[in-house]
Write a protein that holds these residues in place. Structure first.
Motif, PDB file in Angstrom:
ATOM      1  N   TRP A   1     -20.119  55.238 -15.327  1.00 60.23           N
ATOM      2  CA  TRP A   1     -21.230  56.193 -15.263  1.00 60.23           C
ATOM      3  C   TRP A   1     -22.543  55.420 -15.462  1.00 60.23           C
ATOM      4  N   PHE A   2     -23.512  55.760 -14.643  1.00 60.42           N
ATOM      5  CA  PHE A   2     -24.835  55.149 -14.693  1.00 60.42           C
ATOM      6  C   PHE A   2     -25.869  56.265 -14.694  1.00 60.42           C
ATOM      7  N   ARG A   3     -27.093  55.903 -15.027  1.00 54.77           N
ATOM      8  CA  ARG A   3     -28.178  56.878 -14.948  1.00 54.77           C
ATOM      9  C   ARG A   3     -29.458  56.168 -14.513  1.00 54.77           C
ATOM     10  N   GLN A   4     -30.336  56.967 -13.910  1.00 57.83           N
ATOM     11  CA  GLN A   4     -31.605  56.427 -13.438  1.00 57.83           C
ATOM     12  C   GLN A   4     -32.706  57.438 -13.695  1.00 57.83           C
ATOM     13  N   ALA A   5     -33.643  57.037 -14.536  1.00 56.89           N
ATOM     14  CA  ALA A   5     -34.806  57.870 -14.828  1.00 56.89           C
ATOM     15  C   ALA A   5     -35.919  57.513 -13.850  1.00 56.89           C
ATOM     16  N   PRO A   6     -36.866  58.412 -13.633  1.00 58.37           N
ATOM     17  CA  PRO A   6     -37.960  58.126 -12.702  1.00 58.37           C
ATOM     18  C   PRO A   6     -38.694  56.851 -13.063  1.00 58.37           C
ATOM     19  N   GLY A   7     -38.879  55.987 -12.071  1.00 58.28           N
ATOM     20  CA  GLY A   7     -39.610  54.749 -12.280  1.00 58.28           C
ATOM     21  C   GLY A   7     -38.846  53.655 -12.984  1.00 58.28           C
ATOM     22  N   LYS A   8     -37.573  53.902 -13.258  1.00 56.83           N
ATOM     23  CA  LYS A   8     -36.763  52.900 -13.972  1.00 56.83           C
ATOM     24  C   LYS A   8     -35.573  52.488 -13.125  1.00 56.83           C
ATOM     25  N   GLU A   9     -35.004  51.355 -13.488  1.00 58.80           N
ATOM     26  CA  GLU A   9     -33.819  50.883 -12.780  1.00 58.80           C
ATOM     27  C   GLU A   9     -32.586  51.675 -13.226  1.00 58.80           C
ATOM     28  N   ARG A  10     -31.604  51.678 -12.362  1.00 57.58           N
ATOM     29  CA  ARG A  10     -30.339  52.326 -12.707  1.00 57.58           C
ATOM     30  C   ARG A  10     -29.688  51.539 -13.831  1.00 57.58           C
ATOM     31  N   GLU A  11     -29.228  52.249 -14.859  1.00 58.86           N
ATOM     32  CA  GLU A  11     -28.653  51.568 -16.012  1.00 58.86           C
ATOM     33  C   GLU A  11     -27.243  52.057 -16.308  1.00 58.86           C
ATOM     34  N   PHE A  12     -26.459  51.145 -16.835  1.00 60.48           N
ATOM     35  CA  PHE A  12     -25.074  51.421 -17.208  1.00 60.48           C
ATOM     36  C   PHE A  12     -25.036  52.343 -18.416  1.00 60.48           C
ATOM     37  N   VAL A  13     -24.160  53.349 -18.347  1.00 58.73           N
ATOM     38  CA  VAL A  13     -23.946  54.264 -19.466  1.00 58.73           C
ATOM     39  C   VAL A  13     -22.613  53.969 -20.145  1.00 58.73           C
ATOM     40  N   GLY A  14     -21.552  53.848 -19.341  1.00 55.76           N
ATOM     41  CA  GLY A  14     -20.241  53.580 -19.898  1.00 55.76           C
ATOM     42  C   GLY A  14     -19.189  53.546 -18.818  1.00 55.76           C
ATOM     43  N   ARG A  15     -17.986  53.188 -19.190  1.00 55.73           N
ATOM     44  CA  ARG A  15     -16.904  53.104 -18.219  1.00 55.73           C
ATOM     45  C   ARG A  15     -15.581  53.402 -18.912  1.00 55.73           C
ATOM     46  N   VAL A  16     -14.596  53.751 -18.088  1.00 59.03           N
ATOM     47  CA  VAL A  16     -13.216  53.924 -18.556  1.00 59.03           C
ATOM     48  C   VAL A  16     -12.315  53.150 -17.621  1.00 59.03           C
ATOM     49  N   GLU A  17     -11.348  52.431 -18.195  1.00 57.19           N
ATOM     50  CA  GLU A  17     -10.473  51.630 -17.339  1.00 57.19           C
ATOM     51  C   GLU A  17      -9.438  52.533 -16.661  1.00 57.19           C
ATOM     52  N   ARG A  18      -8.610  51.934 -15.823  1.00 63.08           N
ATOM     53  CA  ARG A  18      -7.799  52.696 -14.878  1.00 63.08           C
ATOM     54  C   ARG A  18      -6.882  53.726 -15.521  1.00 63.08           C
ATOM     55  N   SER A  19      -6.280  53.377 -16.636  1.00 64.19           N
ATOM     56  CA  SER A  19      -5.326  54.307 -17.252  1.00 64.19           C
ATOM     57  C   SER A  19      -6.009  55.313 -18.174  1.00 64.19           C
ATOM     58  N   GLY A  20      -7.249  55.043 -18.523  1.00 62.13           N
ATOM     59  CA  GLY A  20      -7.964  55.920 -19.442  1.00 62.13           C
ATOM     60  C   GLY A  20      -7.847  55.537 -20.898  1.00 62.13           C
ATOM     61  N   SER A  21      -7.141  54.461 -21.183  1.00 56.87           N
ATOM     62  CA  SER A  21      -6.877  54.097 -22.573  1.00 56.87           C
ATOM     63  C   SER A  21      -8.003  53.298 -23.218  1.00 56.87           C
ATOM     64  N   SER A  22      -8.909  52.801 -22.423  1.00 54.51           N
ATOM     65  CA  SER A  22      -9.974  51.956 -22.965  1.00 54.51           C
ATOM     66  C   SER A  22     -11.317  52.365 -22.381  1.00 54.51           C
ATOM     67  N   THR A  23     -12.310  52.457 -23.245  1.00 53.39           N
ATOM     68  CA  THR A  23     -13.664  52.800 -22.817  1.00 53.39           C
ATOM     69  C   THR A  23     -14.664  51.810 -23.403  1.00 53.39           C
ATOM     70  N   TYR A  24     -15.839  51.796 -22.801  1.00 52.03           N
ATOM     71  CA  TYR A  24     -16.914  50.909 -23.263  1.00 52.03           C
ATOM     72  C   TYR A  24     -18.228  51.602 -22.969  1.00 52.03           C
ATOM     73  N   TYR A  25     -19.163  51.536 -23.924  1.00 48.55           N
ATOM     74  CA  TYR A  25     -20.403  52.290 -23.803  1.00 48.55           C
ATOM     75  C   TYR A  25     -21.627  51.411 -24.033  1.00 48.55           C
ATOM     76  N   ALA A  26     -22.721  51.810 -23.427  1.00 50.88           N
ATOM     77  CA  ALA A  26     -24.010  51.223 -23.752  1.00 50.88           C
ATOM     78  C   ALA A  26     -24.386  51.632 -25.173  1.00 50.88           C
ATOM     79  N   ASP A  27     -25.113  50.770 -25.857  1.00 49.37           N
ATOM     80  CA  ASP A  27     -25.501  51.057 -27.236  1.00 49.37           C
ATOM     81  C   ASP A  27     -26.303  52.347 -27.347  1.00 49.37           C
ATOM     82  N   SER A  28     -27.070  52.642 -26.305  1.00 46.48           N
ATOM     83  CA  SER A  28     -27.961  53.799 -26.349  1.00 46.48           C
ATOM     84  C   SER A  28     -27.213  55.129 -26.388  1.00 46.48           C
ATOM     85  N   VAL A  29     -25.948  55.133 -25.991  1.00 41.72           N
ATOM     86  CA  VAL A  29     -25.195  56.396 -25.959  1.00 41.72           C
ATOM     87  C   VAL A  29     -23.964  56.372 -26.858  1.00 41.72           C
ATOM     88  N   LYS A  30     -23.676  55.236 -27.449  1.00 41.51           N
ATOM     89  CA  LYS A  30     -22.473  55.090 -28.271  1.00 41.51           C
ATOM     90  C   LYS A  30     -22.489  56.101 -29.411  1.00 41.51           C
TER      91      LYS A  30
END
Length: 122
Positions: free
Chosen positions: A36-65
């Protein structure tokens, strides 16, 4: 062809919650990590977080953790982004994407959805 369709965006007050969905078709969903990514007006697209294929592992940006949770249901070919304790700074267009590798970079993802607007009012 591959399609990713996000839904669930909208307007919410600060402190509220939203749940975004990402419905995938045209690919073997369980072979891909979901990001998942997000893009605010005038800013670059930034990483929010991800989940691996099975769903057992996730990783988040510090801003949303601690506030956002990513999950997936491979039987439904759908990924989810649960957003709690939303802040005005979370206002952006939110995108889901899929990748064959684990990546936090925009260029690491193979297919993208069209995006859904999330607006958080103060």
């Amino acid at each position: 062809q591959v399609q990713l369709v996000e839904s669930g965006g909208g307007l919410v007050q600060a402190g509220g919650s939203l749940r975004l969905s990402c419905a995938a078709s045209g690919l073997t969903f369980s072979n891909y990590a979901v990001g998942w990514f997000r893009q605010a007006p005038g800013k670059e697209r930034e990483f929010v977080g991800r989940v691996e294929r099975s769903g057992s592992s996730t990783y988040y940006a510090d801003s949303v953790k601690g506030r956002f949770t990513i999950s997936r249901d491979n039987a439904k070919n759908t990924g989810y982004l649960q957003m709690n304790s939303l802040k005005p700074g979370d206002t952006a267009v939110y995108y889901c994407a899929v990748s064959r590798v684990l990546s936090t970079a925009v260029r690491g993802y193979d297919y993208w959805g069209q995006g859904t607007q999330v607006t958080v009012s103060s």
